[in-house]
Write a protein that holds these residues in place. Sequence first.
Motif, mmCIF file in Angstrom:
data_model
loop_
_atom_site.group_PDB
_atom_site.id
_atom_site.type_symbol
_atom_site.label_atom_id
_atom_site.label_comp_id
_atom_site.label_asym_id
_atom_site.label_seq_id
_atom_site.Cartn_x
_atom_site.Cartn_y
_atom_site.Cartn_z
ATOM 1 N N SER A 1 -6.814 3.533 -69.197
ATOM 2 C CA SER A 1 -5.858 2.873 -68.319
ATOM 3 C C SER A 1 -4.484 3.482 -68.538
ATOM 4 N N ASP A 2 -3.569 3.257 -67.600
ATOM 5 C CA ASP A 2 -2.162 3.524 -67.893
ATOM 6 C C ASP A 2 -1.686 2.477 -68.887
ATOM 7 N N ASN B 1 -9.807 -0.849 -63.502
ATOM 8 C CA ASN B 1 -9.413 -0.930 -62.102
ATOM 9 C C ASN B 1 -9.536 -2.377 -61.631
ATOM 10 N N ILE B 2 -9.092 -2.648 -60.408
ATOM 11 C CA ILE B 2 -9.170 -3.995 -59.833
ATOM 12 C C ILE B 2 -10.497 -4.245 -59.141
ATOM 13 N N SER C 1 -0.899 -1.341 -67.475
ATOM 14 C CA SER C 1 -2.073 -2.193 -67.230
ATOM 15 C C SER C 1 -2.844 -2.459 -68.511
ATOM 16 N N GLU D 1 -13.717 -3.682 -64.383
ATOM 17 C CA GLU D 1 -12.691 -4.704 -64.240
ATOM 18 C C GLU D 1 -12.408 -5.338 -65.596
ATOM 19 N N SER D 2 -11.225 -5.932 -65.716
ATOM 20 C CA SER D 2 -10.779 -6.420 -67.019
ATOM 21 C C SER D 2 -11.639 -7.548 -67.566
ATOM 22 N N GLY E 1 -8.245 0.660 -56.021
ATOM 23 C CA GLY E 1 -7.288 1.167 -56.990
ATOM 24 C C GLY E 1 -6.266 2.133 -56.423
ATOM 25 N N THR F 1 3.931 3.787 -69.496
ATOM 26 C CA THR F 1 3.796 2.767 -68.458
ATOM 27 C C THR F 1 3.332 3.360 -67.131
ATOM 28 N N ILE G 1 -1.116 -5.144 -70.663
ATOM 29 C CA ILE G 1 -1.308 -6.477 -70.093
ATOM 30 C C ILE G 1 -2.729 -6.971 -70.359
ATOM 31 N N ALA G 2 -3.717 -6.100 -70.173
ATOM 32 C CA ALA G 2 -5.108 -6.492 -70.412
ATOM 33 C C ALA G 2 -5.325 -6.883 -71.872
#
Length: 347
Positions: free
Chosen positions: A232-233, A184-185, A236, A218-219, A192, A151, A239-240
């Motif tokens: 990614s970690d 990333n966002i 994230s 981005e996702s 980020g 996580t 969730i994606a």
Amino acid sequence: MSGPRLAIDTMGGDNGPAAPVAGVAHAIGQHPDLAFTLFGDEAAVAAEVAKYPALAGGLVAIAHAPDTISGEDKPSQAIRRARTTSMGLAIQAVKDGGADAAVSAGNTGALMAMSKLALRTIPGIDRPALATLLPTLGKHDLVMLDLGANTECDAQNLVQFAVMGAAYARIQNGIARPTVRLLNIGTEELKGTGELREAAGMLRAAPHLPLTFDGYIESDRLGRGEADVVVSDGFSGNIALKTMEGTARFVTDLLRRAFTSSFRSKAGFLLSKPALHLLRVQLDPNNHNGAVFLGLNGIVVKSHGGANAVGIANAIEVAAKLARENVIARIVEDLAKVSTAPVKGAA
């Protein structure tokens, strides 16, 4: 020449040994050089094996396991019962050299904990990562990691994930220099967390690695085919992944509702049926089944708990391919190309 021998946890899925044994029969039909050891309740497994003539040629052995890991078992509980469970014995077979890879549809946390304890990590890898293949609009499936094993990750972990993911993409998709991007966002360099920006700097400074780093993604672009590997970690990434799976089900349900809303809609469904079948095939998780714990000194593949025979066979194919192509040796070789200055523990 015989192919890899795979250890199958037949008791880890949602419905006992029926689907795993059917998946083994399906896999042998496609790859008759494979051999299997099936771990589980001997009587129950033997009853399923007897249903498939293709499994009668000596390619399948049954190893009795008196216990099973449930979906509710905590990793600590699973570890204490590793020597008696179908999951633990399948992993142990990989450690002892009796199998080239293990496949389980069981409890993910337990599978990771037991695999890490039994197999340990490759020198130069601090943490293993859970990686899977996702469908895209591009030529190849996307390799994405980590999807929940860790996580929280620092920059060194992310760089190591990039190296492992690129090695997996070269094997799975035949790409000499996979394009790697960090989730990333935003795509701007200053976006980020500090860990993401540091990892990006480390990857940009390592052009000698067998990958091409292409910044952030981005996702909402994950399915566009714009990257071969996305790192990614685990928080994230999980969730994606769950968002993508939920969106796919949402779209499918909306289409089903739309096509049954009126007589005209039903007529339109008949005309659209071939296209909708293609969509269903692309979105079916069984057709992209098989996540792998990269970074361990052994190959362990996680199947969906509810996978059918085709899904299990696809997970088996992932495991067999990684064993044939010796993914662990490739990762070790690539780690040797990472400078010891930026990446802790690199060979």
